[in-house]
Motif scaffolding. Structure first.
Motif, PDB file in Angstrom:
ATOM      1  N   CYS A 153      66.174  72.344  35.553  1.00 17.67           N
ATOM      2  CA  CYS A 153      67.170  71.272  35.565  1.00 17.67           C
ATOM      3  C   CYS A 153      68.602  71.816  35.575  1.00 17.67           C
ATOM      4  O   CYS A 153      69.524  71.124  35.980  1.00 17.67           O
ATOM      5  CB  CYS A 153      66.968  70.346  34.373  1.00 17.67           C
ATOM      6  N   ASP A 162      70.788  74.178  40.757  1.00 16.77           N
ATOM      7  CA  ASP A 162      71.226  73.191  41.733  1.00 16.77           C
ATOM      8  C   ASP A 162      70.039  72.632  42.490  1.00 16.77           C
ATOM      9  O   ASP A 162      70.100  71.549  43.047  1.00 16.77           O
ATOM     10  CB  ASP A 162      72.205  73.812  42.729  1.00 16.77           C
ATOM     11  N   TRP A 189      63.373  65.817  40.432  1.00 15.23           N
ATOM     12  CA  TRP A 189      64.450  64.989  39.881  1.00 15.23           C
ATOM     13  C   TRP A 189      64.016  63.578  39.520  1.00 15.23           C
ATOM     14  O   TRP A 189      64.772  62.822  38.924  1.00 15.23           O
ATOM     15  CB  TRP A 189      65.648  64.957  40.831  1.00 15.23           C
ATOM     16  N   LEU A 197      64.577  62.105  36.161  1.00 14.75           N
ATOM     17  CA  LEU A 197      65.821  61.437  35.769  1.00 14.75           C
ATOM     18  C   LEU A 197      65.616  59.939  35.568  1.00 14.75           C
ATOM     19  O   LEU A 197      66.375  59.296  34.846  1.00 14.75           O
ATOM     20  CB  LEU A 197      66.900  61.669  36.829  1.00 14.75           C
ATOM     21  N   ARG A 207      75.532  61.743  36.687  1.00 13.50           N
ATOM     22  CA  ARG A 207      76.188  62.673  37.621  1.00 13.50           C
ATOM     23  C   ARG A 207      75.188  63.355  38.539  1.00 13.50           C
ATOM     24  O   ARG A 207      75.439  63.556  39.713  1.00 13.50           O
ATOM     25  CB  ARG A 207      76.971  63.731  36.838  1.00 13.50           C
ATOM     26  N   ARG A 208      74.037  63.744  37.970  1.00 15.39           N
ATOM     27  CA  ARG A 208      73.033  64.418  38.784  1.00 15.39           C
ATOM     28  C   ARG A 208      72.512  63.458  39.849  1.00 15.39           C
ATOM     29  O   ARG A 208      72.358  63.828  41.009  1.00 15.39           O
ATOM     30  CB  ARG A 208      71.898  64.930  37.888  1.00 15.39           C
ATOM     31  N   SER A 254      74.733  63.233  42.734  1.00 20.03           N
ATOM     32  CA  SER A 254      74.758  64.400  43.612  1.00 20.03           C
ATOM     33  C   SER A 254      73.542  64.452  44.535  1.00 20.03           C
ATOM     34  O   SER A 254      73.497  65.251  45.464  1.00 20.03           O
ATOM     35  CB  SER A 254      74.820  65.678  42.775  1.00 20.03           C
TER      36      SER A 254
END
Ligand SMILES: [Zn+2]
Length: 173
Positions: free
Chosen positions: A40, A43, A51, A54, A71-72, A75
């Motif tokens: 995690c 990048d 992911w 999340l 934020r992740r 992105s």
């Protein structure tokens, strides 16, 4: 907060995925640190589906974790990530940060607001960390990028090398 205290909060696991691979604290300004595993922290996840963790972490009651998730997700260039982010019910502390994009404002030595792509001029000789190079006063640095989360740092290319520059030592051109 020490790593031990963080691990107590997180129950000894990664606050994104629940894994325990090489856990470490990651600062999520301005809300504080979160515990993340090696996957995690990187990048890129080992697997494309990683992911998805999340979706669960988005419900964390810890503001720093929730903001890190937000934020992740931002992105990630995937429809599910956008949907998850839109569906998040943000804690008041997180909402305040999200609503204040100006919280991180990069300003030059004269207080002029800097934007990505600007050209700045160095106002003093700056030694470049880790090299014998000195970026000379008066050097123009074109097409700067702003370091997210740190209003004091920008990045730019000097003599072909990408370096971090303190905003207090530049002047917008
Ligand atoms: Zn993890």
């Amino acid at each position: 907060m020490t790593l031990d205290e963080l691990l107590t909060r997180s129950g000894g696991v990664c606050e994104f995925c629940g894994g325990d691979l090489r856990l470490g604290g990651v600062e999520v300004a301005p809300l504080g640190p979160v515990v993340l595993c090696a996957v995690c922290r990187g990048d890129r996840a080992d697997s494309a589906g990683h992911w998805r963790c999340l979706e669960g972490a988005a419900w964390s009651a810890v503001p720093a974790v929730q903001y890190a998730v937000w934020r992740r997700l931002r992105s990630l260039d995937e429809a599910w990530a956008t949907e998850t982010r839109d569906a998040m019910i943000l804690l008041p502390e997180v909402q305040a940060v999200v609503d204040a994009p100006d919280a991180v404002e990069h300003r030059d030595s004269n207080g002029v607001v800097l934007a990505a792509g600007d050209t700045v001029v160095l106002i003093k000789d700056l030694p470049v960390k880790g090299t014998s190079m000195v970026a000379k006063r008066g050097t123009a640095v074109r097409s700067i990028t702003l370091v997210a989360d740190n209003a004091a740092h920008i990045e730019g290319r000097v003599d072909g090398q990408r370096i971090v520059i303190l905003t207090e030592f530049v002047k917008k051109k």
